[in-house]
Motif scaffolding. Sequence first.
Motif, PDB file in Angstrom:
ATOM      1  N   PHE A  29     -38.258  64.515  19.428  1.00 58.50           N
ATOM      2  CA  PHE A  29     -37.926  65.382  20.563  1.00 58.50           C
ATOM      3  C   PHE A  29     -37.808  66.844  20.119  1.00 58.50           C
ATOM      4  CE2 PHE A  29     -35.801  61.374  22.140  1.00 58.50           C
ATOM      5  CZ  PHE A  29     -36.654  61.165  23.200  1.00 58.50           C
ATOM      6  N   GLU A  30     -37.107  67.055  19.003  1.00 58.02           N
ATOM      7  CA  GLU A  30     -36.839  68.421  18.556  1.00 58.02           C
ATOM      8  C   GLU A  30     -38.151  69.153  18.235  1.00 58.02           C
ATOM      9  OE1 GLU A  30     -35.357  65.703  17.488  1.00 58.02           O
ATOM     10  OE2 GLU A  30     -33.201  65.982  17.762  1.00 58.02           O
ATOM     11  N   GLU A  31     -39.039  68.451  17.545  1.00 52.93           N
ATOM     12  CA  GLU A  31     -40.314  69.071  17.206  1.00 52.93           C
ATOM     13  C   GLU A  31     -41.124  69.377  18.468  1.00 52.93           C
ATOM     14  OE1 GLU A  31     -41.387  67.063  12.900  1.00 52.93           O
ATOM     15  OE2 GLU A  31     -41.446  65.821  14.712  1.00 52.93           O
ATOM     16  N   MET A  32     -41.120  68.415  19.392  1.00 53.89           N
ATOM     17  CA  MET A  32     -41.903  68.610  20.615  1.00 53.89           C
ATOM     18  C   MET A  32     -41.341  69.774  21.417  1.00 53.89           C
ATOM     19  SD  MET A  32     -44.577  67.525  22.085  1.00 53.89           S
ATOM     20  CE  MET A  32     -45.244  68.581  23.377  1.00 53.89           C
ATOM     21  N   LEU A  33     -40.029  69.894  21.385  1.00 49.89           N
ATOM     22  CA  LEU A  33     -39.403  70.994  22.115  1.00 49.89           C
ATOM     23  C   LEU A  33     -39.868  72.326  21.540  1.00 49.89           C
ATOM     24  CD1 LEU A  33     -37.431  71.585  24.354  1.00 49.89           C
ATOM     25  CD2 LEU A  33     -35.577  71.508  22.701  1.00 49.89           C
ATOM     26  N   GLU A  34     -39.891  72.424  20.231  1.00 52.75           N
ATOM     27  CA  GLU A  34     -40.377  73.660  19.611  1.00 52.75           C
ATOM     28  C   GLU A  34     -41.844  73.875  19.944  1.00 52.75           C
ATOM     29  OE1 GLU A  34     -38.802  75.989  18.185  1.00 52.75           O
ATOM     30  OE2 GLU A  34     -36.897  75.168  17.479  1.00 52.75           O
ATOM     31  N   MET A  35     -42.630  72.811  19.849  1.00 46.95           N
ATOM     32  CA  MET A  35     -44.068  72.948  20.111  1.00 46.95           C
ATOM     33  C   MET A  35     -44.320  73.341  21.565  1.00 46.95           C
ATOM     34  SD  MET A  35     -45.555  69.911  17.728  1.00 46.95           S
ATOM     35  CE  MET A  35     -47.266  70.408  17.652  1.00 46.95           C
ATOM     36  N   ALA A  36     -43.579  72.740  22.494  1.00 41.99           N
ATOM     37  CA  ALA A  36     -43.760  73.060  23.915  1.00 41.99           C
ATOM     38  C   ALA A  36     -43.343  74.497  24.179  1.00 41.99           C
ATOM     39  CB  ALA A  36     -42.952  72.107  24.789  1.00 41.99           C
ATOM     40  N   VAL A  85     -42.177  56.872  12.008  1.00 42.47           N
ATOM     41  CA  VAL A  85     -42.484  55.928  10.937  1.00 42.47           C
ATOM     42  C   VAL A  85     -42.569  56.665   9.598  1.00 42.47           C
ATOM     43  CG1 VAL A  85     -44.065  54.148  10.162  1.00 42.47           C
ATOM     44  CG2 VAL A  85     -43.677  54.492  12.609  1.00 42.47           C
ATOM     45  N   GLU A  86     -43.527  57.551   9.481  1.00 41.71           N
ATOM     46  CA  GLU A  86     -43.549  58.351   8.256  1.00 41.71           C
ATOM     47  C   GLU A  86     -43.284  59.791   8.647  1.00 41.71           C
ATOM     48  OE1 GLU A  86     -47.316  59.175   6.456  1.00 41.71           O
ATOM     49  OE2 GLU A  86     -48.437  58.482   8.200  1.00 41.71           O
ATOM     50  N   GLN A  87     -42.449  60.448   7.896  1.00 45.53           N
ATOM     51  CA  GLN A  87     -42.008  61.769   8.288  1.00 45.53           C
ATOM     52  C   GLN A  87     -42.709  62.826   7.444  1.00 45.53           C
ATOM     53  OE1 GLN A  87     -38.014  61.566   9.687  1.00 45.53           O
ATOM     54  NE2 GLN A  87     -37.586  63.513   8.692  1.00 45.53           N
ATOM     55  N   GLN A  88     -43.518  63.635   8.081  1.00 44.79           N
ATOM     56  CA  GLN A  88     -44.149  64.730   7.346  1.00 44.79           C
ATOM     57  C   GLN A  88     -43.211  65.919   7.338  1.00 44.79           C
ATOM     58  OE1 GLN A  88     -48.266  64.879   9.165  1.00 44.79           O
ATOM     59  NE2 GLN A  88     -48.659  65.209   6.989  1.00 44.79           N
ATOM     60  N   VAL A  89     -43.368  66.759   6.374  1.00 43.00           N
ATOM     61  CA  VAL A  89     -42.527  67.953   6.317  1.00 43.00           C
ATOM     62  C   VAL A  89     -42.886  68.875   7.479  1.00 43.00           C
ATOM     63  CG1 VAL A  89     -41.868  69.948   4.951  1.00 43.00           C
ATOM     64  CG2 VAL A  89     -42.329  67.766   3.823  1.00 43.00           C
ATOM     65  N   VAL A  90     -44.185  69.120   7.617  1.00 44.73           N
ATOM     66  CA  VAL A  90     -44.642  69.956   8.725  1.00 44.73           C
ATOM     67  C   VAL A  90     -45.445  69.083   9.696  1.00 44.73           C
ATOM     68  CG1 VAL A  90     -46.199  71.842   9.382  1.00 44.73           C
ATOM     69  CG2 VAL A  90     -44.627  72.122   7.455  1.00 44.73           C
ATOM     70  N   GLY A 142     -41.611  71.495  11.892  1.00 47.53           N
ATOM     71  CA  GLY A 142     -41.472  70.199  11.233  1.00 47.53           C
ATOM     72  C   GLY A 142     -40.024  69.865  10.997  1.00 47.53           C
ATOM     73  N   ILE A 143     -39.679  68.654  11.397  1.00 45.41           N
ATOM     74  CA  ILE A 143     -38.292  68.225  11.275  1.00 45.41           C
ATOM     75  C   ILE A 143     -37.919  68.049   9.797  1.00 45.41           C
ATOM     76  CG2 ILE A 143     -38.464  65.701  11.378  1.00 45.41           C
ATOM     77  CD1 ILE A 143     -36.552  65.981  13.848  1.00 45.41           C
ATOM     78  N   GLY A 144     -38.942  67.800   8.970  1.00 44.61           N
ATOM     79  CA  GLY A 144     -38.705  67.600   7.540  1.00 44.61           C
ATOM     80  C   GLY A 144     -38.299  68.877   6.815  1.00 44.61           C
ATOM     81  N   MET A 145     -38.514  69.995   7.466  1.00 45.61           N
ATOM     82  CA  MET A 145     -38.147  71.287   6.882  1.00 45.61           C
ATOM     83  C   MET A 145     -36.681  71.369   6.504  1.00 45.61           C
ATOM     84  SD  MET A 145     -39.612  74.490   8.965  1.00 45.61           S
ATOM     85  CE  MET A 145     -41.263  74.214   9.501  1.00 45.61           C
ATOM     86  N   ARG A 146     -35.888  70.644   7.288  1.00 41.83           N
ATOM     87  CA  ARG A 146     -34.442  70.687   7.067  1.00 41.83           C
ATOM     88  C   ARG A 146     -34.073  70.269   5.653  1.00 41.83           C
ATOM     89  NH1 ARG A 146     -32.943  67.982  12.697  1.00 41.83           N
ATOM     90  NH2 ARG A 146     -33.660  66.156  11.573  1.00 41.83           N
ATOM     91  N   SER A 147     -34.883  69.345   5.095  1.00 41.99           N
ATOM     92  CA  SER A 147     -34.536  68.829   3.772  1.00 41.99           C
ATOM     93  C   SER A 147     -35.521  69.289   2.693  1.00 41.99           C
ATOM     94  CB  SER A 147     -34.480  67.297   3.816  1.00 41.99           C
ATOM     95  OG  SER A 147     -35.649  66.819   4.449  1.00 41.99           O
ATOM     96  N   HIS A 148     -36.431  70.161   3.046  1.00 40.65           N
ATOM     97  CA  HIS A 148     -37.407  70.647   2.069  1.00 40.65           C
ATOM     98  C   HIS A 148     -37.303  72.160   1.946  1.00 40.65           C
ATOM     99  CE1 HIS A 148     -39.171  66.667   2.413  1.00 40.65           C
ATOM    100  NE2 HIS A 148     -39.968  66.953   1.390  1.00 40.65           N
ATOM    101  N   ALA A 149     -37.051  72.643   0.750  1.00 41.78           N
ATOM    102  CA  ALA A 149     -36.985  74.085   0.525  1.00 41.78           C
ATOM    103  C   ALA A 149     -38.394  74.633   0.332  1.00 41.78           C
ATOM    104  CB  ALA A 149     -36.115  74.382  -0.683  1.00 41.78           C
ATOM    105  N   GLY A 150     -38.528  75.928   0.492  1.00 42.74           N
ATOM    106  CA  GLY A 150     -39.784  76.572   0.113  1.00 42.74           C
ATOM    107  C   GLY A 150     -40.878  76.550   1.149  1.00 42.74           C
ATOM    108  N   GLU A 171     -33.871  75.827  12.318  1.00 42.16           N
ATOM    109  CA  GLU A 171     -33.730  74.722  11.375  1.00 42.16           C
ATOM    110  C   GLU A 171     -35.060  74.016  11.145  1.00 42.16           C
ATOM    111  OE1 GLU A 171     -30.978  71.879  12.831  1.00 42.16           O
ATOM    112  OE2 GLU A 171     -30.121  71.483  10.850  1.00 42.16           O
ATOM    113  N   ILE A 172     -35.875  73.931  12.190  1.00 35.56           N
ATOM    114  CA  ILE A 172     -37.100  73.134  12.056  1.00 35.56           C
ATOM    115  C   ILE A 172     -38.371  73.927  12.333  1.00 35.56           C
ATOM    116  CG2 ILE A 172     -35.862  71.002  12.653  1.00 35.56           C
ATOM    117  CD1 ILE A 172     -37.436  71.119  15.380  1.00 35.56           C
ATOM    118  N   LYS A 173     -38.293  75.264  12.326  1.00 31.35           N
ATOM    119  CA  LYS A 173     -39.528  76.036  12.523  1.00 31.35           C
ATOM    120  C   LYS A 173     -39.445  77.430  11.894  1.00 31.35           C
ATOM    121  CE  LYS A 173     -38.788  79.326  15.782  1.00 31.35           C
ATOM    122  NZ  LYS A 173     -38.340  79.528  17.120  1.00 31.35           N
TER     123      LYS A 173
END
Lengths: 448, 448
Positions: free
Chosen positions: A229-236, A290-295, A390-398, A421-423
């Motif tokens: 949902f969070e990613e889609m909200l940003e994308m929308a 299922v599988e979480q990509q960083v971006v 990307g929701i994975g950004m929260r846990s990935h630096a750089g 947090e995610i974009k």
Amino acid sequence: MVAARGLCLYACPPIEQGAGAFCVLIIKKTTLMARLVLKFGGTSVADLDRIRNVARHVKREVDAGNEVAVVVSAMAGQTNKLVEFCREASPLHDAREYDAVVASGEQVTSGLLAVVLQDMGVNARSWQGWQVPIKTDENHGAARIKEIDADFLSERLSQGQVAVLAGFQGISPDNRISTLGRGGSDTSAVAIAAAVKADRCDIYTDVDGVYTTDPRIVPKAKRLDRVSFEEMLEMASLGAKVLQVRSVEMAMVHGVRTFVRSSFDDPDAPQVGNGGLPPGTLICDEDELVEQQVVTGIAFAKDEAQISIRDVADKPGVAESVFGPLADANINVDMIVQNISPDGKTTDITFTVPEADYIRAISVLEDNRGEIGFQNLEGATDVVKVSVIGIGMRSHAGIAAQCFRGLAEKGINIRAITTSEIKISVLIDSAYTELAVRTLHSLYGLDG
Amino acid sequence: MVAARGLCLYACPPIEQGAGAFCVLIIKKTTLMARLVLKFGGTSVADLDRIRNVARHVKREVDAGNEVAVVVSAMAGQTNKLVEFCREASPLHDAREYDAVVASGEQVTSGLLAVVLQDMGVNARSWQGWQVPIKTDENHGAARIKEIDADFLSERLSQGQVAVLAGFQGISPDNRISTLGRGGSDTSAVAIAAAVKADRCDIYTDVDGVYTTDPRIVPKAKRLDRVSFEEMLEMASLGAKVLQVRSVEMAMVHGVRTFVRSSFDDPDAPQVGNGGLPPGTLICDEDELVEQQVVTGIAFAKDEAQISIRDVADKPGVAESVFGPLADANINVDMIVQNISPDGKTTDITFTVPEADYIRAISVLEDNRGEIGFQNLEGATDVVKVSVIGIGMRSHAGIAAQCFRGLAEKGINIRAITTSEIKISVLIDSAYTELAVRTLHSLYGLDG
């Protein structure tokens, strides 16, 4: 978090007002039968042949043992025609009358689809917004849904009757027809899904899902099977036109699993291919990914304009003196960048507004030049906001550094940056749109 | 009798059910201010220019200090288009869905007229049938009005707000949109006029009043300044197309003074010429007729067909055996002639049915030949019913004899005769239509 579908419409705050509307009841279905809300837009119901095609989609779900509610838009072109009538009648028309006129488009489609379904032997009836009722606030022309008394509707669904609902509309506190604003049928569908505690809301549209970016710019763009949902909200919000922002917000708040798919698919084709679902994109809670990509994707918005105010006094209240008058003029401000001033005396403020409001925003600021006390006002409309989500950004630096480096290597100058947090969003010259989007798409491993 | 306008909608029987609905309260207005209901048909609101013209008529009445409710039809052609959509969706469509689709036409016009009125500075709002509410029975597609809760509407009129009502529609007991059948907006207008106790209901149409006969056949036909409810009812039933029969019935039952006038008149022209009224025809109680002619008009109906059953047994129950099956097949029988049998054993029965039902009627009778026991079945569709109408007939002898003599002198054979207190109808060969109408028009001194 598990999607909470035990929504209390009476005990909770208005359902468009945020996370407070949850209840803690969690229902897990074990049978195959599901309760579905299907939404079809204007091009999907443009004529009777297409309405028949829609009916075949509906019948397939009914034959599979599901309880089905359908939300329909007006036949393509009809809303524009009705809006044009209102404009011709008076440029300054009463929004309540506008709503009465414009809502008639969905009324027609709901009745026709019910007739076609009955003709196919499906038990169906139409529902207007005021019949359910879908109660909105009094903000005619852009009303927000406050409450849906779905008991009767829900009872009919349980009895196996298909409900065909006129989208985009409700009833205001003064017993007048209200509309939710253009594209509001998505919001209607998600709100109905929340109110009847549907297992899924299927948005049938003219694309077959949500992509990592616009395939017209990056042919290697991939369809996403699932997105949070969070990613889609940003994308929308950031330019992907698949779903209305409000509908995604509502889906997120109420945990309505929302599935984007093509209305042009053969209704009778096997419904497989995507983890138990047909081809399309499921917008769901993070848990279900299922599988979480960083971006997850790259979005861009070309309809932004940049305004920079130079050498304003760096003192409390200056931001208010700039953004207060803009808010009063009903101009939405998006990115805002204000740096620490080098000398502690003056600073620069940069922000973006919708391109359509650019001239008006400049004029509002000039009118308030005395209050704000700036030296210089600059602006540009040939800019684009490109966002990495990307929701994975929260846990990935750089991730941000990677973005800036990638753009710099292509010689693309960044005018402004904002992050959440995610974009990460960057404002660049619009001439570099395609180059930037392709570069980032490839950089984060999204190419198919 | 004085027109009783103190109508009790709650205490009385359903307002389409007859004379029992009267109360005895009689209100006489002494001021110039009046409460008016204006009704405009489809050709009068066919586009925005015409809607603006309608608005000028409304504004004139408002500026004159009147309280005004307006009833509008759908824009010309729109209802046909929506009906065609339903037919295309399914030949056997659900009447409730048909109503939801078709009623949208009036919804659009009501909103647009409200917008145009507001643009002219007139305080106005639209009302849908379900908003008033106009409560009907459950007979979707051809519903009858049962009750109008006009308190709120009436209050708004008293406050000087113009009510723009969507004609032709109401709400059924199951909370669904209902429609009154084609041409139902006249009935809506008269029912609203009764419910809000209007002083007059003005029907704006594409003709400028009710004529002594069809001016296309008799160029010397005159417009009637006034005509009684009873006469208008006969004329409407007998082929004059100006007003729907149901609306005249309702006007008569509730004493609603109804004024037929042209919507193409210049809205800003002086409103004089007809005893305080502009050019047009006032349909009113007998008391209000200034000079009473013996014969008011000549009507004719070409869409009738004649059926004769020869040599049926002249015994009790035979009429029932003929007309029972026709009623079961929903075929309206009009003129019925059965003479005393010369031999006391067999007789002939002649009657008319709508031409559109002729084939079906013959087939129903053939199917029941055994029960009825007739020798011979004859029919003709090249017939016309010509009627002489006049309230003065009640007190003048010899009117019928004059008619028969006049027709005989022109060599016109009369196939059947029926009479009522205020009319004489004769069935003749349709080839003689024009000759018969002109002869009678002249005979009774109606030529202008």
